[in-house]
Each structure stands twice: as C-alpha cells, then as structure tokens.
Motif scaffolding. Structure first.
Motif, short mmCIF file in Angstrom:
data_model
loop_
_atom_site.label_atom_id
_atom_site.label_comp_id
_atom_site.label_asym_id
_atom_site.label_seq_id
_atom_site.Cartn_x
_atom_site.Cartn_y
_atom_site.Cartn_z
N GLU A 137 3.84 -7.97 -5.25
CA GLU A 137 2.72 -8.13 -6.19
C GLU A 137 1.93 -9.40 -5.93
N SER A 138 2.60 -10.42 -5.43
CA SER A 138 1.91 -11.68 -5.16
C SER A 138 0.79 -11.54 -4.13
N LEU A 139 0.88 -10.52 -3.27
CA LEU A 139 -0.14 -10.29 -2.27
C LEU A 139 -1.36 -9.58 -2.83
N THR A 140 -1.16 -8.69 -3.75
CA THR A 140 -2.24 -7.84 -4.24
C THR A 140 -3.03 -8.45 -5.39
N LYS A 141 -2.48 -9.44 -6.04
CA LYS A 141 -3.14 -10.02 -7.22
C LYS A 141 -4.48 -10.64 -6.84
N GLY A 142 -5.56 -10.12 -7.44
CA GLY A 142 -6.89 -10.65 -7.21
C GLY A 142 -7.48 -10.35 -5.85
N LEU A 143 -6.84 -9.46 -5.09
CA LEU A 143 -7.29 -9.20 -3.73
C LEU A 143 -8.45 -8.19 -3.69
N PHE A 144 -8.53 -7.33 -4.71
CA PHE A 144 -9.55 -6.29 -4.73
C PHE A 144 -10.32 -6.31 -6.05
N THR A 145 -11.56 -5.88 -5.97
CA THR A 145 -12.34 -5.69 -7.19
C THR A 145 -11.88 -4.41 -7.87
N SER A 146 -12.30 -4.21 -9.11
CA SER A 146 -11.91 -2.99 -9.82
C SER A 146 -12.44 -1.75 -9.12
N GLN A 147 -13.63 -1.85 -8.54
CA GLN A 147 -14.19 -0.71 -7.81
C GLN A 147 -13.38 -0.41 -6.56
N GLU A 148 -12.95 -1.46 -5.84
CA GLU A 148 -12.13 -1.28 -4.65
C GLU A 148 -10.76 -0.71 -4.99
N GLU A 149 -10.20 -1.15 -6.10
CA GLU A 149 -8.91 -0.61 -6.54
C GLU A 149 -9.04 0.89 -6.85
N ALA A 150 -10.17 1.27 -7.41
CA ALA A 150 -10.41 2.68 -7.70
C ALA A 150 -10.50 3.48 -6.40
N GLN A 151 -11.16 2.89 -5.40
CA GLN A 151 -11.26 3.56 -4.09
C GLN A 151 -9.87 3.74 -3.48
N MET A 152 -9.05 2.70 -3.55
CA MET A 152 -7.71 2.78 -2.97
C MET A 152 -6.83 3.76 -3.73
N GLY A 153 -7.16 3.94 -5.01
CA GLY A 153 -6.43 4.92 -5.80
C GLY A 153 -6.69 6.34 -5.36
N GLN A 154 -7.72 6.55 -4.52
CA GLN A 154 -8.06 7.87 -4.00
C GLN A 154 -7.48 8.10 -2.61
N THR A 155 -6.55 7.25 -2.19
CA THR A 155 -6.01 7.33 -0.84
C THR A 155 -5.47 8.72 -0.51
N GLU A 156 -4.71 9.30 -1.41
CA GLU A 156 -4.10 10.61 -1.13
C GLU A 156 -5.12 11.73 -1.06
N GLN A 157 -6.31 11.51 -1.62
CA GLN A 157 -7.36 12.52 -1.53
C GLN A 157 -8.15 12.39 -0.22
N VAL A 158 -8.12 11.20 0.38
CA VAL A 158 -8.88 10.95 1.60
C VAL A 158 -8.07 11.28 2.85
N ARG A 159 -6.76 11.15 2.77
CA ARG A 159 -5.91 11.47 3.92
C ARG A 159 -4.57 11.98 3.46
N ASN A 160 -3.96 12.83 4.29
CA ASN A 160 -2.61 13.33 4.04
C ASN A 160 -1.65 12.65 5.00
N LEU A 161 -0.63 12.01 4.46
CA LEU A 161 0.43 11.42 5.28
C LEU A 161 1.35 12.56 5.71
N THR A 162 1.28 12.95 6.98
CA THR A 162 2.04 14.12 7.43
C THR A 162 3.51 13.79 7.67
N HIS A 163 3.81 12.66 8.30
CA HIS A 163 5.20 12.23 8.44
C HIS A 163 5.26 10.78 8.92
#
Length: 254
Positions: free
Chosen positions: A91-117
């Motif tokens: 958590e110490s790495l992520t604190k304050g690293l992204f704006t709220s809009q960027e966090e929302a974008q990262m929250g869509q990771t699974e919709q943008v790509r599928n981790l196959t294995h």
C-alpha cells in the motif's frame, strides 16, 4: 527479456543471486484495441517504476507477442526473491500515486485485457551486451522439452557449452543477449516444456544474419563442439514465439 527481457541478470549472477520472472500472457477481448491496452499499461508502468525504485522489483517489461495465438501481449516482472513476488505492490507504493480518474481507469483492467495464464521462470544462465538497456529489441523465445531421462544432460549442455557459444556471439556483436531459464510453475512430467532460451537481437534483420561458424569453433574445444552437435538428442523445441519490446521499467538512476 528480456530482454530486452531480463537486463538485471548479469549483475545478479555475478553475486550468485537468484532471479525469477513472473510471466503473464494477455489477450485483448473484442471491443478493445491494442492502443486501449497499451494506454492502460502505461498507468501500471508508473506503479512498476515505483516498485523498481523501492527495490521490490528488478525490472518490468511489456512485449507484443507476434505469434502467440490467442495471446497478444506478455508482461515480465523480474524479482530477486520469491518473497517479494508474494507482495509486489504494498500500500505504501500506491498511496497518492494516481488521480481518482486514473484509479477508475485501472479499475477497468479486466475489461481491457484478459489474463490468459501466468508462469514463473528462474534465470539459470545469461550472456549480455552493452546494449542490454536499449528499449527496443526483437526476441526469439524457444520453449524446450528435454528428452525423457536426459534432463540433466540437457541442462549441463546449455549452461556449460551453449552459454560459451552465445557469449562469444554477443561479444562478436551478432546478438544482444541470451538467456537460459527453467520453468518453475506450472511444472510436472506432463508439462509442455520445462526450459526456455531467449535470443535477443536489435531487430529482425539482425536475427536473420547468417551465424559465423568460426565463432562456434573458437568458443569450444573440438570435443565440446562435437558434444554440442548432439543437442537434438537431448531436447525438442516444442514452440517458438517472437516478442517485440513495447514498454519497460528498470530502477531509476540516482
């Protein structure tokens, strides 16, 4: 490695450290584009850079897979400890690293790509050139399955003989790097492959240049050369992939 794929390997091996690579294959689903995915990874790149600068991750790479079937991209995270893999982004790495809009974008990771294995590899040997830090490379990934009962012989040949050959090729400027890795997970007798070699070049043209036979002859004794010529008896190349560098992270220079 990577490469391009694993630029930290040389120094680590000099200190008898172990390096591990977490390999994640990605598929771009219908309705999304490669540009969408790369834009997302550029946000993740910021987090990987923070992890590298904190000494948690040695390096991170994003590569486009030319002939990976359903897999369009692959990411590589390099670590010097299995414990660090277990908690890659405290958590110490992520604190304050992204704006709220960027966090929302990262929250869509699974919709943008599928981790196959995912897979876990360990670096067993490497040969690198001064160009290891270049961001653009063309890498041939060779997936190897040892002949039953010959795993030990194959392992010794890659580390003892082919590492000499590829070091000579790197020193002669015929390639930018070479890596020999073992697959730690998934594993088992029925696994498709157990070892991986990575041939790194500046570009495709460099990879297609004819190999100078004199390099082999100068790198090995006659007895070693004769033994190296029997490698086909020890393993089968079950698959080859071509990886193209897209993004990378290494620790920032201080």
């Amino acid at each position: 490695m990577f490469l391009c794929i694993l630029g930290a390997a040389s120094a680590a091996r000099a200190q008898q450290e172990h390096l591990y690579a977490v390999i994640d294959y990605m598929h771009i689903p219908d309705g999304k584009t490669q540009q969408d995915y790369i834009a997302l990874e550029k946000l993740w790149q910021r987090l990987h850079q923070k992890a590298a600068d904190a000494g948690i991750c040695r390096a991170w790479y994003l590569n486009r897979v030319e002939n990976g079937g359903r897999n369009d991209f692959v990411t590589i995270r390099v670590y010097d400890s299995l414990n660090k893999i277990a908690d890659p982004w405290p958590e110490s790495l992520t604190k304050g690293l992204f704006t709220s809009q960027e966090e929302a974008q990262m929250g869509q990771t699974e919709q943008v790509r599928n981790l196959t294995h995912s897979e876990l590899w360990e670096v067993e040997a490497s040969a690198l050139s001064k160009l290891e830090g270049e961001s653009q490379h063309y890498s041939s990934i060779n997936f190897m399955k040892p002949t039953p009962g010959k795993t030990g012989d194959y392992y010794k040949m890659e580390k003892g003989l082919f590492s000499k050959i590829h070091k000579a090729r790197v020193d002669a400027g015929q390639m930018d790097g070479w890596y020999f890795l073992s697959r730690m997970f998934p594993s088992g007798y029925d696994a498709e492959y157990d070892f991986i070699t990575v041939d790194v070049y500046l570009d495709k043209a460099a990879s297609q240049k004819q190999i100078d036979a004199k390099i082999f002859e100068n790198a090995l004794s006659k007895e070693e050369l004769a033994k190296a010529n029997t490698v086909q008896e020890l393993r089968t190349v079950v698959r080859r992939e071509i990886w193209h560098s897209v993004l990378r992270v290494t620790p920032s220079k201080k």
